[in-house]
Design a protein around this motif. Structure first.
Motif, PDB file in Angstrom:
ATOM      1  N   THR A   1       0.836  -1.195   0.000  1.00 21.63           N
ATOM      2  CA  THR A   1       0.000   0.000   0.000  1.00 21.63           C
ATOM      3  C   THR A   1       0.874   1.249   0.000  1.00 21.63           C
ATOM      4  OG1 THR A   1      -1.841  -1.076   1.132  1.00 21.63           O
ATOM      5  CG2 THR A   1      -1.690   1.327   1.323  1.00 21.63           C
ATOM      6  N   ALA A   2       0.670   2.108  -0.997  1.00 17.65           N
ATOM      7  CA  ALA A   2       1.493   3.306  -1.155  1.00 17.65           C
ATOM      8  C   ALA A   2       0.974   4.129  -2.322  1.00 17.65           C
ATOM      9  CB  ALA A   2       2.954   2.929  -1.400  1.00 17.65           C
ATOM     10  N   LEU A   3       1.535   5.308  -2.432  1.00 17.80           N
ATOM     11  CA  LEU A   3       1.350   6.133  -3.625  1.00 17.80           C
ATOM     12  C   LEU A   3       2.477   5.769  -4.586  1.00 17.80           C
ATOM     13  CD1 LEU A   3      -0.476   8.430  -4.706  1.00 17.80           C
ATOM     14  CD2 LEU A   3       1.149  10.037  -3.720  1.00 17.80           C
ATOM     15  N   TYR A   4       2.100   5.342  -5.779  1.00 12.22           N
ATOM     16  CA  TYR A   4       3.081   4.879  -6.749  1.00 12.22           C
ATOM     17  C   TYR A   4       3.329   5.950  -7.800  1.00 12.22           C
ATOM     18  CZ  TYR A   4       3.064   0.142  -4.947  1.00 12.22           C
ATOM     19  OH  TYR A   4       3.233  -0.966  -4.141  1.00 12.22           O
ATOM     20  N   TYR A   5       4.610   6.162  -8.076  1.00 10.27           N
ATOM     21  CA  TYR A   5       5.026   7.170  -9.040  1.00 10.27           C
ATOM     22  C   TYR A   5       5.828   6.528 -10.170  1.00 10.27           C
ATOM     23  CZ  TYR A   5       4.184  10.557  -5.271  1.00 10.27           C
ATOM     24  OH  TYR A   5       3.627  11.319  -4.266  1.00 10.27           O
ATOM     25  N   CYS A   6       5.600   6.998 -11.392  1.00 11.18           N
ATOM     26  CA  CYS A   6       6.512   6.671 -12.477  1.00 11.18           C
ATOM     27  C   CYS A   6       7.447   7.858 -12.693  1.00 11.18           C
ATOM     28  CB  CYS A   6       5.766   6.312 -13.755  1.00 11.18           C
ATOM     29  SG  CYS A   6       4.746   7.614 -14.468  1.00 11.18           S
ATOM     30  N   ALA A   7       8.604   7.566 -13.232  1.00  8.99           N
ATOM     31  CA  ALA A   7       9.617   8.596 -13.425  1.00  8.99           C
ATOM     32  C   ALA A   7      10.417   8.293 -14.679  1.00  8.99           C
ATOM     33  CB  ALA A   7      10.543   8.665 -12.214  1.00  8.99           C
ATOM     34  N   ALA A   8      10.835   9.358 -15.366  1.00  7.08           N
ATOM     35  CA  ALA A   8      11.631   9.234 -16.582  1.00  7.08           C
ATOM     36  C   ALA A   8      12.978   9.897 -16.369  1.00  7.08           C
ATOM     37  CB  ALA A   8      10.902   9.894 -17.753  1.00  7.08           C
ATOM     38  N   GLY A   9      14.040   9.207 -16.803  1.00  7.71           N
ATOM     39  CA  GLY A   9      15.363   9.766 -16.653  1.00  7.71           C
ATOM     40  C   GLY A   9      16.310   9.254 -17.706  1.00  7.71           C
ATOM     41  N   PHE A  10      17.504   9.821 -17.737  1.00  3.33           N
ATOM     42  CA  PHE A  10      18.489   9.431 -18.729  1.00  3.33           C
ATOM     43  C   PHE A  10      19.482   8.404 -18.204  1.00  3.33           C
ATOM     44  CE2 PHE A  10      16.924  12.140 -21.877  1.00  3.33           C
ATOM     45  CZ  PHE A  10      16.640  13.384 -21.337  1.00  3.33           C
ATOM     46  N   LEU A  11      19.433   8.151 -16.909  1.00  6.15           N
ATOM     47  CA  LEU A  11      20.336   7.172 -16.302  1.00  6.15           C
ATOM     48  C   LEU A  11      19.552   5.939 -15.874  1.00  6.15           C
ATOM     49  CD1 LEU A  11      22.513   9.474 -14.021  1.00  6.15           C
ATOM     50  CD2 LEU A  11      23.025   8.650 -16.338  1.00  6.15           C
ATOM     51  N   PHE A  12      20.182   4.818 -15.947  1.00  4.24           N
ATOM     52  CA  PHE A  12      19.593   3.571 -15.449  1.00  4.24           C
ATOM     53  C   PHE A  12      19.962   3.489 -13.975  1.00  4.24           C
ATOM     54  CE2 PHE A  12      17.563  -0.337 -16.277  1.00  4.24           C
ATOM     55  CZ  PHE A  12      18.179  -1.328 -15.535  1.00  4.24           C
ATOM     56  N   SER A  13      19.060   3.990 -13.118  1.00  7.63           N
ATOM     57  CA  SER A  13      19.447   4.231 -11.724  1.00  7.63           C
ATOM     58  C   SER A  13      18.313   3.903 -10.770  1.00  7.63           C
ATOM     59  CB  SER A  13      19.838   5.704 -11.557  1.00  7.63           C
ATOM     60  OG  SER A  13      20.052   6.035 -10.201  1.00  7.63           O
ATOM     61  N   ARG A  14      18.684   3.444  -9.570  1.00 11.81           N
ATOM     62  CA  ARG A  14      17.733   3.223  -8.490  1.00 11.81           C
ATOM     63  C   ARG A  14      17.456   4.501  -7.693  1.00 11.81           C
ATOM     64  NH1 ARG A  14      17.617  -2.150  -5.905  1.00 11.81           N
ATOM     65  NH2 ARG A  14      18.572  -3.690  -7.279  1.00 11.81           N
ATOM     66  N   ARG A  15      18.255   5.498  -7.896  1.00 11.02           N
ATOM     67  CA  ARG A  15      18.173   6.706  -7.077  1.00 11.02           C
ATOM     68  C   ARG A  15      17.110   7.653  -7.615  1.00 11.02           C
ATOM     69  NH1 ARG A  15      22.032   9.816  -7.754  1.00 11.02           N
ATOM     70  NH2 ARG A  15      21.877  10.930  -5.792  1.00 11.02           N
ATOM     71  N   ASP A  16      16.209   8.089  -6.780  1.00 15.36           N
ATOM     72  CA  ASP A  16      15.147   8.975  -7.279  1.00 15.36           C
ATOM     73  C   ASP A  16      15.700  10.323  -7.728  1.00 15.36           C
ATOM     74  OD1 ASP A  16      13.596   9.831  -4.046  1.00 15.36           O
ATOM     75  OD2 ASP A  16      15.666   9.968  -4.763  1.00 15.36           O
ATOM     76  N   GLY A  17      16.860  10.712  -7.198  1.00  9.03           N
ATOM     77  CA  GLY A  17      17.474  11.961  -7.637  1.00  9.03           C
ATOM     78  C   GLY A  17      17.957  11.955  -9.069  1.00  9.03           C
ATOM     79  N   SER A  18      18.010  10.770  -9.678  1.00  8.11           N
ATOM     80  CA  SER A  18      18.452  10.659 -11.073  1.00  8.11           C
ATOM     81  C   SER A  18      17.344  10.979 -12.067  1.00  8.11           C
ATOM     82  CB  SER A  18      18.966   9.246 -11.336  1.00  8.11           C
ATOM     83  OG  SER A  18      20.083   8.948 -10.530  1.00  8.11           O
ATOM     84  N   TYR A  19      16.126  11.170 -11.563  1.00  8.33           N
ATOM     85  CA  TYR A  19      14.969  11.354 -12.439  1.00  8.33           C
ATOM     86  C   TYR A  19      14.474  12.789 -12.370  1.00  8.33           C
ATOM     87  CZ  TYR A  19      14.993   6.303 -12.583  1.00  8.33           C
ATOM     88  OH  TYR A  19      15.364   4.996 -12.759  1.00  8.33           O
ATOM     89  N   SER A  20      14.297  13.375 -13.525  1.00  2.91           N
ATOM     90  CA  SER A  20      13.876  14.772 -13.583  1.00  2.91           C
ATOM     91  C   SER A  20      12.394  14.934 -13.922  1.00  2.91           C
ATOM     92  CB  SER A  20      14.710  15.519 -14.625  1.00  2.91           C
ATOM     93  OG  SER A  20      14.650  14.859 -15.876  1.00  2.91           O
ATOM     94  N   ASN A  21      11.751  13.839 -14.302  1.00  5.89           N
ATOM     95  CA  ASN A  21      10.351  13.908 -14.708  1.00  5.89           C
ATOM     96  C   ASN A  21       9.557  12.877 -13.934  1.00  5.89           C
ATOM     97  OD1 ASN A  21      10.616  15.782 -17.193  1.00  5.89           O
ATOM     98  ND2 ASN A  21      12.128  14.183 -17.552  1.00  5.89           N
ATOM     99  N   TRP A  22       8.454  13.322 -13.335  1.00  8.27           N
ATOM    100  CA  TRP A  22       7.659  12.464 -12.465  1.00  8.27           C
ATOM    101  C   TRP A  22       6.177  12.558 -12.805  1.00  8.27           C
ATOM    102  CZ3 TRP A  22       9.655   9.346  -8.591  1.00  8.27           C
ATOM    103  CH2 TRP A  22      11.023   9.495  -8.343  1.00  8.27           C
ATOM    104  N   GLY A  23       5.492  11.432 -12.637  1.00  3.74           N
ATOM    105  CA  GLY A  23       4.048  11.440 -12.719  1.00  3.74           C
ATOM    106  C   GLY A  23       3.437  12.008 -11.440  1.00  3.74           C
ATOM    107  N   GLN A  24       2.128  12.105 -11.443  1.00  2.00           N
ATOM    108  CA  GLN A  24       1.416  12.716 -10.318  1.00  2.00           C
ATOM    109  C   GLN A  24       1.194  11.736  -9.175  1.00  2.00           C
ATOM    110  OE1 GLN A  24       0.029  11.559 -13.042  1.00  2.00           O
ATOM    111  NE2 GLN A  24      -1.923  10.570 -12.520  1.00  2.00           N
ATOM    112  N   GLY A  25       1.396  10.483  -9.441  1.00  2.00           N
ATOM    113  CA  GLY A  25       1.194   9.451  -8.422  1.00  2.00           C
ATOM    114  C   GLY A  25      -0.194   8.839  -8.534  1.00  2.00           C
TER     115      GLY A  25
END
Length: 122
Positions: free
Chosen positions: A91-115
């Protein structure tokens, strides 16, 4: 600027399944590695999984490995999170994210969905 639009969340019983979708608007989806993250109330956002630009190799958090599957359809500019054998701790708010790096770190993603909210009831 790319926009991500999520859908597919909802309420499901323990052991059930849901499929989340994330549509990418504004740029071809194969420009990006795509990640899924989630955030439960009172907790930090955590990595769920990632798929590279062309599909193929995916990486998952240990907590969802074997139950969740990420896929993408670049012809539809959409990618997916299939969630099976759901547990209350999913149970959680799920977000998709787009980035240029293949990374586990959320800081690597500059584009996010609304959840989109996923609630698993016991």
């Amino acid at each position: 600027q790319v926009q991500l639009v999520e859908s597919g969340g909802g309420l499901v019983q323990v052991g059930g399944s849901l499929r989340l979708s994330c549509a990418i608007l504004g740029r071809p989806s194969d420009s990006y590695a795509m990640g899924w993250f989630r955030q439960a109330p009172g907790q930090e956002r955590e990595f769920v999984g990632i798929i590279p630009r062309s599909g193929g190799l995916t990486v998952y958090a240990d907590s969802v490995k074997g139950r969740f599957t990420i896929s993408r359809d670049n012809t539809k500019n959409t990618f997916y999170l299939q969630m099976n054998s759901l547990k209350p701790e999913d149970t959680a708010l799920y977000y998709c994210a787009a980035g240029f790096l293949f990374s586990r770190r959320d800081g690597s993603y500059s584009n996010w969905g609304q959840g989109t909210q996923v609630t698993v009831s016991s």
